[in-house]
Design a protein around this motif. Structure first.
Motif, PDB file in Angstrom:
ATOM      1  N   GLN A 141       0.834  -1.195   0.000  1.00 34.99           N
ATOM      2  CA  GLN A 141       0.000   0.000   0.000  1.00 34.99           C
ATOM      3  C   GLN A 141       0.869   1.245   0.000  1.00 34.99           C
ATOM      4  O   GLN A 141       2.077   1.184   0.225  1.00 34.99           O
ATOM      5  N   LYS A 142       0.222   2.389  -0.244  1.00 35.62           N
ATOM      6  CA  LYS A 142       0.926   3.672  -0.201  1.00 35.62           C
ATOM      7  C   LYS A 142       0.395   4.482   0.983  1.00 35.62           C
ATOM      8  O   LYS A 142      -0.818   4.584   1.181  1.00 35.62           O
ATOM      9  N   TYR A 143       1.325   5.067   1.755  1.00 34.66           N
ATOM     10  CA  TYR A 143       0.960   5.788   2.966  1.00 34.66           C
ATOM     11  C   TYR A 143       1.485   7.231   2.933  1.00 34.66           C
ATOM     12  O   TYR A 143       2.538   7.501   2.339  1.00 34.66           O
ATOM     13  N   PRO A 144       0.786   8.139   3.610  1.00 35.64           N
ATOM     14  CA  PRO A 144       1.335   9.492   3.811  1.00 35.64           C
ATOM     15  C   PRO A 144       2.613   9.376   4.637  1.00 35.64           C
ATOM     16  O   PRO A 144       2.804   8.405   5.381  1.00 35.64           O
TER      17      PRO A 144
ATOM     18  N   VAL B  19       5.406   4.879  -0.185  1.00 35.39           N
ATOM     19  CA  VAL B  19       5.201   6.285   0.181  1.00 35.39           C
ATOM     20  C   VAL B  19       4.302   6.963  -0.850  1.00 35.39           C
ATOM     21  O   VAL B  19       4.558   6.896  -2.059  1.00 35.39           O
ATOM     22  N   ASN B  20       3.257   7.617  -0.363  1.00 37.46           N
ATOM     23  CA  ASN B  20       2.351   8.373  -1.227  1.00 37.46           C
ATOM     24  C   ASN B  20       2.943   9.763  -1.464  1.00 37.46           C
ATOM     25  O   ASN B  20       2.937  10.611  -0.569  1.00 37.46           O
ATOM     26  N   LYS B  21       3.439  10.016  -2.633  1.00 40.60           N
ATOM     27  CA  LYS B  21       4.102  11.286  -2.935  1.00 40.60           C
ATOM     28  C   LYS B  21       3.148  12.475  -2.927  1.00 40.60           C
ATOM     29  O   LYS B  21       3.587  13.620  -2.902  1.00 40.60           O
ATOM     30  N   ALA B  22       1.845  12.197  -2.939  1.00 41.93           N
ATOM     31  CA  ALA B  22       0.863  13.277  -2.897  1.00 41.93           C
ATOM     32  C   ALA B  22       0.599  13.726  -1.468  1.00 41.93           C
ATOM     33  O   ALA B  22      -0.048  14.750  -1.248  1.00 41.93           O
TER      34      ALA B  22
END
Length: 259
Positions: free
Chosen positions: A51-54, A147-150
């Motif tokens: 998954q992608k996380y903040p 890592v969520n780049k947004a």
């Protein structure tokens, strides 16, 4: 004697419990070329690398500098360990540590003759050794597939608040939002991070870092920036971070922003 023993026992117990909590922050080191920086990292509960996380980078103050890779968790470390925070805002949280003989921000510090210090923030200029290593570490984390780049955020207090402004202007396209507590900057640098939503905090009676720095930055951002919030605690001295951490909308506001 029994009361003394009980007091000592309770203090030791509380210290042990805090240490156990902070053990949830894994230890890490970023080393690349001449850059080297230690950090502690907290992964979300039930972390799934698919998954992608903040991700949040939090910069400590000058009193927590060193090489123990632990002191930087003193202020703010407990905030991200709260059960409701971990449940409602699953994110990766990174606390880097600045070496004892270095500084996050490019600022000249001198005695002002009254037992205090004066800060003169540099416009532009080269990053300190610690800031250069920090930039490398941030860029390295952004390469991680989880890592969520947004949703990349930065915050800091005192020296770390100063470092927050500097990191924003040096990597202006990286961060979705930021928090700066009792920090400061040269107002000529503001144009470089005016598009980043900022929540600024300061104590009205701060006799370590003049609240005038935060006031000037917030007033300038109100005219040229996209979004700025400023909270002044009239009766607080330098420790305005405890009040900031207690703001119920602090993390909801931070995580609501995306690039």
């Amino acid at each position: 004697m029994k009361k003394i023993f009980l007091t000592i026992f309770m203090m030791a117990f509380v210290f042990m419990m805090k240490a156990q909590d902070f053990n949830k922050y894994d230890k890490g080191n970023f080393i690349k070329g001449k850059d080297s920086i230690s950090y502690r990292i907290l992964f979300p509960e039930n972390f799934n690398p698919a998954q992608k996380y903040p991700i949040v980078f939090f910069l400590h103050g000058s009193g927590e500098r060193g090489n123990d890779n632990e002191s930087q968790l003193v202020h703010g470390g407990k905030l991200f360990l709260k059960d409701d925070i971990r449940k409602n805002f699953p994110a990766i949280v990174v606390f880097p540590q600045c070496p004892a003989n270095d500084y996050w921000a490019n600022v000249n510090i001198a005695p002002n003759g009254q037992g205090k210090r004066s800060f003169s923030f540099v416009e532009g200029g080269k990053p300190t050794k610690a800031m250069h290593a920090l930039q490398g570490m941030v860029k390295d984390f952004l390469k991680k597939p989880f890592v969520n780049k947004a949703q990349v955020y930065v915050g800091g207090l005192s020296m770390g608040g100063m470092g927050t402004y500097e990191l924003l202007r040096r990597q202006r396209k990286t961060f979705a939002a930021a928090i700066a507590i009792c920090g400061g900057d040269n107002t000529n640098n503001i144009d470089k991070y005016k598009t980043v939503p900022l929540w600024i905090f300061h104590g009205g009676k701060d006799d370590v870092v003049d609240p005038a720095f935060s006031i000037a930055i917030s007033e300038r951002l109100k005219t040229v920036g996209d979004e700025v919030k400023f909270t002044l605690y009239p009766l607080s001295n330098h420790n305005s971070w405890d009040s900031a951490f207690a703001e119920p909308q602090l993390l909801p506001w931070l995580f609501s922003h995306k690039r």
